[in-house]
Scaffold this active site. Structure first.
Site: not given
Length: 512
Positions: A97, A253, A260, A263, A269
């Site tokens: 991270e 995205c 799209c 997705c 959405c």
């Protein structure tokens, strides 16, 4: 739709991160002369939030199913899934991270593998030196990340008995360099704590899912996004859900040209729904049909804190990429630095270069570089040489003639907030230079040692430019005015092609 446009057009004025009334008006409950404090801003309309439990459950299921099928095979995920020791698992996630902050996955993979091979545990990292950390981190950028990571590892070993904090709250409170996002990622992935995460990918996904068009970097919007993330996170698989949300933003995205059609949560959405409505409206208008009745899901609330501002209304050509909205970036400040590659011949005839260590704080803290000097803007080239020559006295121990500095060229390197131009010079030396121990740490290194040292990518560019220029000088091509066998310009030696002595190079020029 007209109501939605009206709401978007009214936008929101901000003052200190809080909603402000239109000019010339007072907040409700307060007079223009002061009066009682204004009440807290009203919560945003439910249309921008996730309030239906059935929809939340469906979104979780769709997203996790997609993640199980399509997730990328990344080394930190493999390590976290296989590691049974909670502290080692948290450490593995933590390192990934920190490295992934401001850095692309493709770049991080190799660094991560080398890091975990060298320091597989917190204890191993705690025993390493900062110089070793900087050497491995070199080229990854944002070098303070590696420094803080090691500082935090030492704290865990010395103050927490080698045991990582077990909650997001304690991780953020006890570990330097661990913010809210990193703490949430470690806690959810390593310990199964049901806490959300908000990073750049999550911001983009959530803003599109709920048509949030206000400045996504503003505290008010960030707070709402954290509320959403905590409400959405799957209670049984929080780590996988958070990674799935980030994975969706990283691979589907995406900022531009999102996929799209692929997705897994497109039915949830509202940005995509708005695009479809805009297309339907345009089609009906083309055929002379009346405008559709506004949908109950449209906002339609004046001064909505989450709708696009008046100055940036909906742009039909952008589609779902209308969201999120970001404040305009500040232009990076321009900095010019004179840098000199001091070169000598080593004991085996190979070139060696003088590098010095930067201060322990500030930009590129603790890294090594060629002797450098920040220049005033618009300084003429002659004055640049003189300033650099004066600066080099500290390293050579005697005056340096500005005319002996060879101009190599300019190297440009873009930092996140600085447009850095290095004006590169070179000065070949014949013999050794006594380095002053009272100055910053310095040493002579071969090319191989240079690349193995903790040097920045910018300095590697500088050396590459120097070597390229030296190659041109040693191999004159067609059209060169220099004749075969001629002495190098300014050479005082009787042997053609040999370098000047240290005394000759450092000697101030005399009048003819």
């Amino acid at each position: 739709m007209s109501q939605l446009r009206a709401a978007a057009g009214r936008g929101l004025r901000r003052s200190g991160g809080r909603a402000a009334p239109p000019a010339g008006q007072c907040r409700k409950g307060a007079s223009s002369r002061g009066g009682t404090p204004a009440p807290a801003p009203a919560p945003p309309p439910a249309q921008h939030l996730f309030s239906d439990p059935a929809e939340i459950e469906a979104l979780r299921g769709n997203l996790l199913a997609w993640y199980d099928k399509c997730k990328r095979d990344l080394p930190w995920r493999t390590l976290a899934a296989a590691e049974t020791d909670a502290d080692r698992r948290a450490y593995a996630v933590w390192v990934s991270e920190i490295m992934l902050q401001q850095t692309q996955v493709a770049t991080v993979i190799d660094y991560y593998n080398r890091w975990m091979q060298k320091w597989p545990t917190l204890q191993a990292l705690a025993q390493a030196s900062l110089e070793e950390v900087n050497e491995l981190w070199a080229g990854l950028g944002y070098y303070s990340r590696g420094k803080r990571l090691q500082e935090a590892a030492r704290k865990v070993v010395s103050e927490l008995a080698g045991r990582m904090p077990r909650t997001a709250e304690d991780l953020q409170k006890l570990l330097p360099g661990v913010g809210r996002y990193t703490a949430g990622a470690i806690a959810s992935i390593s310990y199964g704590q049901a806490t959300g995460v908000v990073d750049g990918n999550v911001i983009r996904v959530l803003c599109r899912l709920r048509c949030i068009g206000a400045d996504s970097s503003s505290p008010a919007v960030i707070d709402r996004l954290w509320d959403m993330a905590n409400a959405l996170v799957d209670r049984s698989r929080p780590g996988d859900f958070n990674q799935a949300l980030m994975e969706l933003g990283a691979t589907v995205c995406v900022p531009k040209a999102p996929l799209c059609g692929e997705c897994p949560v497109k039915q949830h959405c509202r940005a995509r729904s708005r695009v479809e409505k805009e297309l339907a409206f345009a089609s009906q208008k083309l055929f002379g049909k009346p405008a559709p009745v506004p949908d109950v899901e449209d906002c339609g609330v004046g001064s909505c804190p989450l709708c696009p501002p008046a100055a940036e209304p909906w742009d039909s050509s952008l589609g779902v990429t209308n969201f999120p909205r970001k404040a305009a970036k500040k232009q990076p400040r321009a900095v010019r630095t004179a840098t000199c590659v001091l070169e000598r011949r080593g004991c085996h005839g190979a070139p060696e270069y003088l590098i010095v260590q930067r201060p322990s704080s500030g930009l590129l803290a603790g890294l090594w570089e060629f002797p450098s000097l920040t220049l005033a803007q618009d300084l003429q080239e002659e004055k640049q040489r003189e300033a650099l020559a004066d600066h080099l006295q500290a390293w050579t121990g005697r005056p340096v003639a500005a005319r002996n500095l060879r101009l190599v060229g300019e190297v440009i390197h873009i930092f996140s907030h600085i447009h850095q131009t290095y004006v590169v010079y070179s000065l070949p030396l014949d013999g050794d230079v006594t380095l002053d121990p009272a100055l910053s740490p310095s040493r002579w290194v071969t090319e191989e040692e240079f690349h193995a040292s903790a040097v920045s990518t910018a300095m590697k560019k500088v050396l590459k430019a120097h070597e390229k220029q030296r190659g041109k000088e040693s191999s004159p091509g067609k059209g060169s005015k220099r004749k075969r066998g001629a002495k190098p310009q300014g050479a005082g030696s009787t042997c053609p092609g040999t370098q000047l002595s240290l005394r000759a190079f450092l000697q101030a020029p005399t009048a003819p």
